[in-house]
Every structure is written in structure tokens, then in C-alpha cells.
Scaffold this motif. Structure first.
Motif, PDB file in Angstrom:
ATOM      1  N   ALA A 277      10.959 -17.289 -13.788  1.00  0.00           N
ATOM      2  CA  ALA A 277      11.323 -16.742 -12.480  1.00  0.00           C
ATOM      3  C   ALA A 277      11.621 -15.260 -12.588  1.00  0.00           C
ATOM      4  CB  ALA A 277      12.525 -17.494 -11.913  1.00  0.00           C
ATOM      5  N   ALA A 278      12.305 -14.862 -13.659  1.00  0.00           N
ATOM      6  CA  ALA A 278      12.619 -13.445 -13.856  1.00  0.00           C
ATOM      7  C   ALA A 278      11.353 -12.626 -14.077  1.00  0.00           C
ATOM      8  CB  ALA A 278      13.583 -13.287 -15.025  1.00  0.00           C
ATOM      9  N   TYR A 279      10.405 -13.169 -14.809  1.00  0.00           N
ATOM     10  CA  TYR A 279       9.123 -12.483 -15.016  1.00  0.00           C
ATOM     11  C   TYR A 279       8.304 -12.422 -13.729  1.00  0.00           C
ATOM     12  CZ  TYR A 279       8.959 -12.018 -20.169  1.00  0.00           C
ATOM     13  OH  TYR A 279       9.173 -11.632 -21.468  1.00  0.00           O
ATOM     14  N   SER A 280       8.484 -13.369 -12.846  1.00  0.00           N
ATOM     15  CA  SER A 280       7.606 -13.514 -11.683  1.00  0.00           C
ATOM     16  C   SER A 280       7.659 -12.338 -10.716  1.00  0.00           C
ATOM     17  CB  SER A 280       7.951 -14.801 -10.918  1.00  0.00           C
ATOM     18  OG  SER A 280       9.188 -14.671 -10.225  1.00  0.00           O
ATOM     19  N   GLN A 281       8.693 -11.510 -10.796  1.00  0.00           N
ATOM     20  CA  GLN A 281       8.826 -10.392  -9.862  1.00  0.00           C
ATOM     21  C   GLN A 281       8.235  -9.083 -10.398  1.00  0.00           C
ATOM     22  OE1 GLN A 281      10.312 -11.325  -6.701  1.00  0.00           O
ATOM     23  NE2 GLN A 281       9.802 -13.190  -7.838  1.00  0.00           N
ATOM     24  N   LEU A 282       7.669  -9.115 -11.584  1.00  0.00           N
ATOM     25  CA  LEU A 282       7.138  -7.894 -12.187  1.00  0.00           C
ATOM     26  C   LEU A 282       6.116  -7.216 -11.284  1.00  0.00           C
ATOM     27  CD1 LEU A 282       6.663  -8.814 -15.956  1.00  0.00           C
ATOM     28  CD2 LEU A 282       8.245  -7.122 -15.016  1.00  0.00           C
ATOM     29  N   GLU A 283       6.279  -5.928 -11.103  1.00  0.00           N
ATOM     30  CA  GLU A 283       5.335  -5.055 -10.406  1.00  0.00           C
ATOM     31  C   GLU A 283       5.070  -5.493  -8.974  1.00  0.00           C
ATOM     32  OE1 GLU A 283       4.570  -2.178 -12.216  1.00  0.00           O
ATOM     33  OE2 GLU A 283       6.120  -3.262 -13.304  1.00  0.00           O
ATOM     34  N   CYS A 284       5.988  -6.234  -8.384  1.00  0.00           N
ATOM     35  CA  CYS A 284       5.847  -6.681  -6.992  1.00  0.00           C
ATOM     36  C   CYS A 284       4.613  -7.547  -6.791  1.00  0.00           C
ATOM     37  CB  CYS A 284       5.810  -5.481  -6.040  1.00  0.00           C
ATOM     38  SG  CYS A 284       7.251  -4.399  -6.154  1.00  0.00           S
ATOM     39  N   ALA A 285       4.144  -8.193  -7.858  1.00  0.00           N
ATOM     40  CA  ALA A 285       2.960  -9.055  -7.757  1.00  0.00           C
ATOM     41  C   ALA A 285       3.373 -10.420  -7.223  1.00  0.00           C
ATOM     42  CB  ALA A 285       2.284  -9.184  -9.120  1.00  0.00           C
ATOM     43  N   THR A 286       3.877 -10.426  -6.003  1.00  0.00           N
ATOM     44  CA  THR A 286       4.458 -11.643  -5.423  1.00  0.00           C
ATOM     45  C   THR A 286       3.739 -12.133  -4.181  1.00  0.00           C
ATOM     46  OG1 THR A 286       6.038 -10.302  -4.171  1.00  0.00           O
ATOM     47  CG2 THR A 286       6.747 -11.095  -6.329  1.00  0.00           C
ATOM     48  N   SER A 287       2.803 -11.347  -3.659  1.00  0.00           N
ATOM     49  CA  SER A 287       2.061 -11.803  -2.482  1.00  0.00           C
ATOM     50  C   SER A 287       0.655 -11.219  -2.499  1.00  0.00           C
ATOM     51  CB  SER A 287       2.766 -11.400  -1.185  1.00  0.00           C
ATOM     52  OG  SER A 287       2.726 -10.003  -0.989  1.00  0.00           O
ATOM     53  N   TYR A 288      -0.254 -11.942  -1.923  1.00  0.00           N
ATOM     54  CA  TYR A 288      -1.672 -11.570  -1.964  1.00  0.00           C
ATOM     55  C   TYR A 288      -1.917 -10.184  -1.401  1.00  0.00           C
ATOM     56  CZ  TYR A 288      -6.737 -11.978  -1.191  1.00  0.00           C
ATOM     57  OH  TYR A 288      -8.091 -11.760  -1.195  1.00  0.00           O
ATOM     58  N   TRP A 289      -1.403  -9.924  -0.213  1.00  0.00           N
ATOM     59  CA  TRP A 289      -1.641  -8.638   0.434  1.00  0.00           C
ATOM     60  C   TRP A 289      -0.659  -7.571  -0.030  1.00  0.00           C
ATOM     61  CZ3 TRP A 289      -6.151  -8.404   2.600  1.00  0.00           C
ATOM     62  CH2 TRP A 289      -6.711  -9.545   3.173  1.00  0.00           C
ATOM     63  N   GLY A 290       0.564  -7.998  -0.335  1.00  0.00           N
ATOM     64  CA  GLY A 290       1.607  -7.016  -0.585  1.00  0.00           C
ATOM     65  C   GLY A 290       1.556  -6.328  -1.927  1.00  0.00           C
ATOM     66  N   PHE A 291       0.926  -6.952  -2.934  1.00  0.00           N
ATOM     67  CA  PHE A 291       0.970  -6.410  -4.288  1.00  0.00           C
ATOM     68  C   PHE A 291       0.553  -4.946  -4.342  1.00  0.00           C
ATOM     69  CE2 PHE A 291      -1.596  -6.072  -8.391  1.00  0.00           C
ATOM     70  CZ  PHE A 291      -0.516  -5.606  -9.117  1.00  0.00           C
ATOM     71  N   ALA A 292      -0.677  -4.649  -4.004  1.00  0.00           N
ATOM     72  CA  ALA A 292      -1.150  -3.269  -4.062  1.00  0.00           C
ATOM     73  C   ALA A 292      -0.442  -2.393  -3.047  1.00  0.00           C
ATOM     74  CB  ALA A 292      -2.664  -3.225  -3.841  1.00  0.00           C
ATOM     75  N   GLU A 293      -0.183  -2.955  -1.870  1.00  0.00           N
ATOM     76  CA  GLU A 293       0.397  -2.157  -0.798  1.00  0.00           C
ATOM     77  C   GLU A 293       1.847  -1.756  -1.086  1.00  0.00           C
ATOM     78  OE1 GLU A 293      -0.129  -4.296   2.809  1.00  0.00           O
ATOM     79  OE2 GLU A 293      -2.327  -4.183   2.749  1.00  0.00           O
ATOM     80  N   ILE A 294       2.524  -2.495  -1.958  1.00  0.00           N
ATOM     81  CA  ILE A 294       3.889  -2.124  -2.337  1.00  0.00           C
ATOM     82  C   ILE A 294       3.870  -1.304  -3.624  1.00  0.00           C
ATOM     83  CG2 ILE A 294       6.173  -2.977  -2.964  1.00  0.00           C
ATOM     84  CD1 ILE A 294       5.502  -5.527  -1.354  1.00  0.00           C
ATOM     85  N   LYS A 295       3.305  -1.861  -4.677  1.00  0.00           N
ATOM     86  CA  LYS A 295       3.324  -1.180  -5.981  1.00  0.00           C
ATOM     87  C   LYS A 295       2.657   0.182  -5.925  1.00  0.00           C
ATOM     88  CE  LYS A 295       1.405  -1.360 -10.651  1.00  0.00           C
ATOM     89  NZ  LYS A 295       2.557  -0.734 -11.328  1.00  0.00           N
ATOM     90  N   PHE A 296       1.420   0.231  -5.459  1.00  0.00           N
ATOM     91  CA  PHE A 296       0.662   1.471  -5.549  1.00  0.00           C
ATOM     92  C   PHE A 296       1.111   2.513  -4.530  1.00  0.00           C
ATOM     93  CE2 PHE A 296      -2.597  -1.420  -7.545  1.00  0.00           C
ATOM     94  CZ  PHE A 296      -2.470  -0.886  -8.819  1.00  0.00           C
ATOM     95  N   THR A 297       1.498   2.085  -3.346  1.00  0.00           N
ATOM     96  CA  THR A 297       1.949   3.077  -2.370  1.00  0.00           C
ATOM     97  C   THR A 297       3.250   3.732  -2.823  1.00  0.00           C
ATOM     98  OG1 THR A 297       3.025   1.338  -1.071  1.00  0.00           O
ATOM     99  CG2 THR A 297       0.824   2.023  -0.378  1.00  0.00           C
ATOM    100  N   VAL A 298       4.181   2.938  -3.331  1.00  0.00           N
ATOM    101  CA  VAL A 298       5.473   3.484  -3.754  1.00  0.00           C
ATOM    102  C   VAL A 298       5.337   4.331  -5.014  1.00  0.00           C
ATOM    103  CG1 VAL A 298       7.774   2.876  -4.618  1.00  0.00           C
ATOM    104  CG2 VAL A 298       6.812   1.663  -2.656  1.00  0.00           C
TER     105      VAL A 298
END
Length: 510
Positions: A50-71
Motif C-alpha cells: 500500500a505504501a509503494y502504491s502511491q509512488l509518482e501519483c500512479a494511482t489513476s488511469y487519467w491522472g498519472f501523467a496529468e498530475i506527475k508531469f504537470t507538477v
């Protein structure tokens, strides 16, 4: 680790069910709670997953790139916005340095990282309480070490983006535990450094195949060195203390790995060389969907320029292209720095050789004439899959390197240079240059090495999220951004504002 990650959903509710306050008069004896979940090593592994699961905001299909890369990328001077990115006000505000407390991308980034911290804290407390009958000592030590590493890692990512953060050293057991104020940066750095030090003691040097991607001793030491190096640039009291600590952390990694970098730079990003010897920490993605797991994302479509049939969210800046070219065609084969061709698409004979098309059987000019629409931006090649089938797929599962040995070599060289060991720094820079086909650096003074390190970090680490933080810690942010036509940067906007949702729910923050 993947065989445990699907269990992280079990742990999502633990932070709620572990509260001291009782909201129900009757509880089912079969229901797992924060007290009854942690029974054995399997449960401990699931909690760690569970602790590993939040790495790099890779938690949702659409949100991953839109959160990690934009920020992480939009504030950098190495990128310009693609045409479609201009449609999103919150993305545009990050690029223009006028982000508000209500920005959705920075808010989600903050929340996801604190969720990872919460899970790590549960592991540290609950696994720490397990007896030898429940879990053997070596497994317990490793799991606790990984949890300390992850807690340090999540706090580090937050501290790089916010001026002041909340140090969460325990998970809230009730509503009263939610209210906690921010800490000074010096306290945060010391906390992060301590977590990495703790992790390095018990983490193994290598992972078995089934545990690939989990933190190792070298992972913890690399981030320990990075944290000390970055902290040194912020402190006025005794920076040498932190530079020396960074050197101590980096030295065993360099002694072990020597001059060994992967021969092919692009292979570490296109899915053909995952978990390479150069990767010290890597986000584990996969196209495997067994047991309902989902670790593949459309981030390649987000990165693709319009000419490649992508969503056109990001492009390379003119400055980045010129920085790659500034040494001229001095590579051993008469071309530019090889990292240029493996990071960007641009109008060059290398990409326009009809007898040897480089991009999925097309030349650069053919791609940019896609559907008859001309394109005036430089596209990124880094992170796009090598496989043409994957390129056209809706989602890919290629890993993303989070820290590479090449970065350690450059940070080690910087550390040595700051400690006035300049002659010892130069060979490590040249190792990185040699992989790019470039000759040894010219110049030998401390200022020469400082300038060369900045150049190498641009070329080596473009799109890996380091540039903006490098500029800020070097005290070059305002002047550099102004030189590159990026306005709006001031002392007040070097960091993101604390999210409005945190302010509203945390009575200790004003």
C-alpha cells in the motif's frame, strides 16, 4: 512486489478503521481493522505494498501523467506547452507560476504523497509491534527499512515543491491527530535524512526477481546523498557538514559501480531495458492485469506531440534544443551529443534519412506533416515506447526510472567540487559524457566544473524532474527564467501554495 500490490486496496481503509473513536455499537468479529489486520509477514507485505502504491501519483488511469508531469515538468525552462495543454487553466497556471491553493493538480499531488506517508507510518508502527512468532526478524527489519525509505521519499518530493510541509511521523488515530502544523525546512531535511539513514542500515544490496523494484541499500544511500546535497545549498550555518555527509553516502555507490553506465541511453526509457543496472530506483509498471490489477497508463499519448498522433501536452523548449547543440557536432561520430537524438525529435538529417527512418518507419518531416498539419514545436522522444504496437496502444506499462546512477555521478561530482576536490570531480563528469559519445570536458577550475555540471544535468536528466529544483537550489531560478522568457517567478512563487483542502481540514494551518 507486484504480487502484493493488488492487496493495497485492503489497506486503504485502515487509516479510518484504526481511529480511537467508536462510531458503531456493534462490530463484526470477522471484519479486519487496523488492530486485527497485522497478523503475519503476508499482512506486513500487503501493508508495505500500500505504501509503494502511491509512488509518482500512479494511482489513476487519467491522472498519472496529468498530475506527475504537470507538477514536476511544467515549471521547468526545458519545456514549452503543447497546443492541447493550453486548454487546462490549472496546468497553465503551473507553467506561469501563478498557482492558487485551489489548483487541482498540486492538490492531488499533495494528497497522494501524504496518503503514501500515512501507509508507511502504519507499517512502521504496526510491523514494529509484531512479535517473532508473527514475523521473522530479517523480514521485519527489511519491511521497516522500506517503510522508512518510502516515508523519507514522499516527504522529500513534497519538500522540493512546497516551502513548508507537515512532518507526519505517525498516522492519525483519531480526528485530533489530523491537526498538525508545518515545520521549518531545516527540521524537514533532518527528518528526511534520518529516514534514509535508517533505511540504509537494513535494506539488502540486491533484489530477487520477484522483488524487483523494491528499494535497496543503494537506493537509500543515493537518496541520502541527494537529500544532504540539496540541504547543503539551503543552509547558511554549516553547509560543509551536509556536503561531507553527501560524499559519505555517494562514495560506496561509486566504489561499487565504478564507470559502469548502460551503453544505450534511450533503452532505459523506451521499455527495452527495464530495471537496468543503472537504475537505482524505478517505478514498476506493467501491462499485466491479473487479479484486477492495473499498472498501465496512457502517459505516452500525453507526451506524444500532435505530429505523432499524440495529445500534444508538452514540447521541448528552444533553450533545451540549443543547450544540446552548444558544443557543436563534437561527438565521436561527428554528430551532436547523442542524448539529443534520444531525448528530442527535431529537424535534422539524423531523423530525415529516408533510407533509415528513426521513428516507427517515418522520418521527422513525414511525422510533422501528419494529416497535412504543420507542427512548429520540438517533440520529446524520451519515454516513448520502442515498439510500434505499444506506440499506438491506448496504455503502456513501461517502467519509469526515478533515480539513475548517472545522476549519482553528477551529484557526486558536484559534492566533490563544493568541497574543493575539483580534480577528483572531473572524471565522474567525463564518464557521463563518454556514454553520450562526447569528448572529455574542457576546463579544470571550480567554476568550469560548476558550469559543466549544469550543462550535463540538463542533457542527461531532461524530463526527469530535476531542472527546476536545481535552479532554485543554485540560486539561479529568477535570472534563468527571465533569460528564457518565463515571467512570474519571484520569491513568493518558488513553491506551490498549501492546498485549500488541507487548510480547511487542518486547524493547525492558517
Amino acid at each position: 512486489m507486484n504480487r502484493y500490490i493488488y492487496l493495497f486496496f485492503i489497506c486503504i481503509g485502515l487509516s479510518f478503521s484504526a481511529c480511537d473513536e467508536d462510531y458503531l455499537d456493534v462490530k463484526s468479529p470477522d471484519q479486519l481493522t487496523g488492530e486485527s489486520f497485522w497478523r503475519n509477514e503476508s499482512d506486513a507485505e500487503a501493508g508495505l505494498a500500500a505504501a509503494y502504491s502511491q509512488l509518482e501519483c500512479a494511482t489513476s488511469y487519467w491522472g498519472f501523467a496529468e498530475i506527475k508531469f504537470t507538477v514536476e515538468l511544467f515549471p521547468s525552462d526545458l519545456i514549452k506547452l503543447g497546443n492541447d495543454a493550453l486548454n487546462y487553466e490549472d496546468w497553465f497556471s503551473i507553467f506561469n507560476f501563478n498557482t492558487t491553493a485551489g489548483n487541482t493538480q498540486t492538490t492531488q499531488y499533495w494528497n497522494i504523497h501524504y496518503k503514501g506517508i500515512n501507509y508507511a507510518n502504519q507499517v512502521i508502527e504496526k510491523v514494529g509491534e509484531m512479535t517473532e512468532e508473527q514475523i521473522n526478524t530479517s523480514a521485519k527489519d527489511r519491511i521497516l527499512a522500506e517503510a522508512h525509505f518510502l516515508r523519507g521519499y514522499y516527504h522529500l518530493k513534497l519538500l522540493l515543491n512546497w516551502e513548508k510541509i507537515i512532518l507526519r511521523d505517525a498516522y492519525p488515530k483519531g480526528l485530533s491527530g489530523i491537526d498538525k502544523g508545518v515545520s521549518e525546512r531545516t527540521e524537514c531535511w533532518d527528518f528526511i535524512i534520518k529516514d534514509f539513514e535508517t533505511a540504509a542500515i537494513h535494506l539488502p544490496e540486491n533484489n530477487s526477481i520477484e522483488n524487483m523494484g523494491r528499494a535497496t541499500k543503494w537506493t537509500a544511500l543515493a537518496f541520502l546523498g541527494k537529500a544532504n546535497l540539496f540541504c547543503a545549498s539551503e543552509t547558511n550555518s554549516d553547509p560543509a557538514k551536509y556536503y561531507k555527509a553527501a560524499k559519505t553516502a555517494f562514495e560506496p555507490i561509486v566504489a561499487k559501480k565504478g564507470d559502469n553506465l548502460e551503453t544505450s541511453f534511450i533503452s532505459m526509457f523506451d521499455g527495452t531495458n527495464q530495471n537496468s543496472d543503472e537504475a537505482l530506483f524505478e517505478l514498476q509498471l506493467s501491462t499485466n492485469t491479473d487479479n484486477g490489477s492495473w499498472f498501465k497508463f496512457p502517459y505516452h499519448r500525453w507526451l506524444k506531440p500532435a505530429g505523432l498522433g499524440g495529445w500534444d501536452e508538452i514540447a521541448g523548449s528552444d533553450f533545451l534544443l540549443q543547450e544540446f547543440k552548444k558544443e557543436g557536432k563534437t561527438a565521436i561520430d561527428g554528430r551532436f551529443d547523442h542524448r539529443l537524438y534520444e531525448t528530442l525529435f527535431f529537424d535534422d538529417e539524423y531523423f530525415n534519412d529516408a533510407a533509415n527512418p528513426r521513428v516507427y518507419s517515418y522520418t521527422y518531416k513525414e511525422w510533422w506533416d501528419y494529416n497535412g498539419i504543420p507542427y512548429d514545436k520540438t517533440g520529446f522522444r524520451k519515454y516513448l515506447p520502442k515498439s510500434e504496437d505499444e506506440f499506438y496502444s491506448t496504455a503502456i506499462g513501461n517502467n519509469i526510472p526515478l533515480l539513475r546512477y548517472a545522476d549519482v555521478l553528477l551529484m557526486y561530482a558536484e559534492t566533490l567540487n563544493e568541497l574543493d576536490e575539483t580534480s577528483a570531480a572531473i572524471p565522474h563528469i567525463n564518464v557521463v559524457r563518454a556514454r553520450a559519445g562526447m569528448p572529455a570536458m574542457t576546463g579544470s577550475s571550480k567554476s568550469d566544473v560548476t558550469k559543466q555540471i549544469e550543462h550535463e544535468r540538463i542533457c542527461e536528466l531532461a524530463m526527469e524532474g530535476s531542472r527546476f529544483h536545481d535552479l532554485r537550489r543554485w540560486g539561479k531560478l529568477n535570472a534563468t527564467m527571465a533569460d528564457h522568457g518565463r515571467t512570474g517567478v519571484s520569491d513568493a512563487t518558488h513553491f506551490f501554495p498549501i492546498p485549500e483542502s488541507e487548510i480547511n481540514s487542518n486547524n493547525a494551518i492558517e
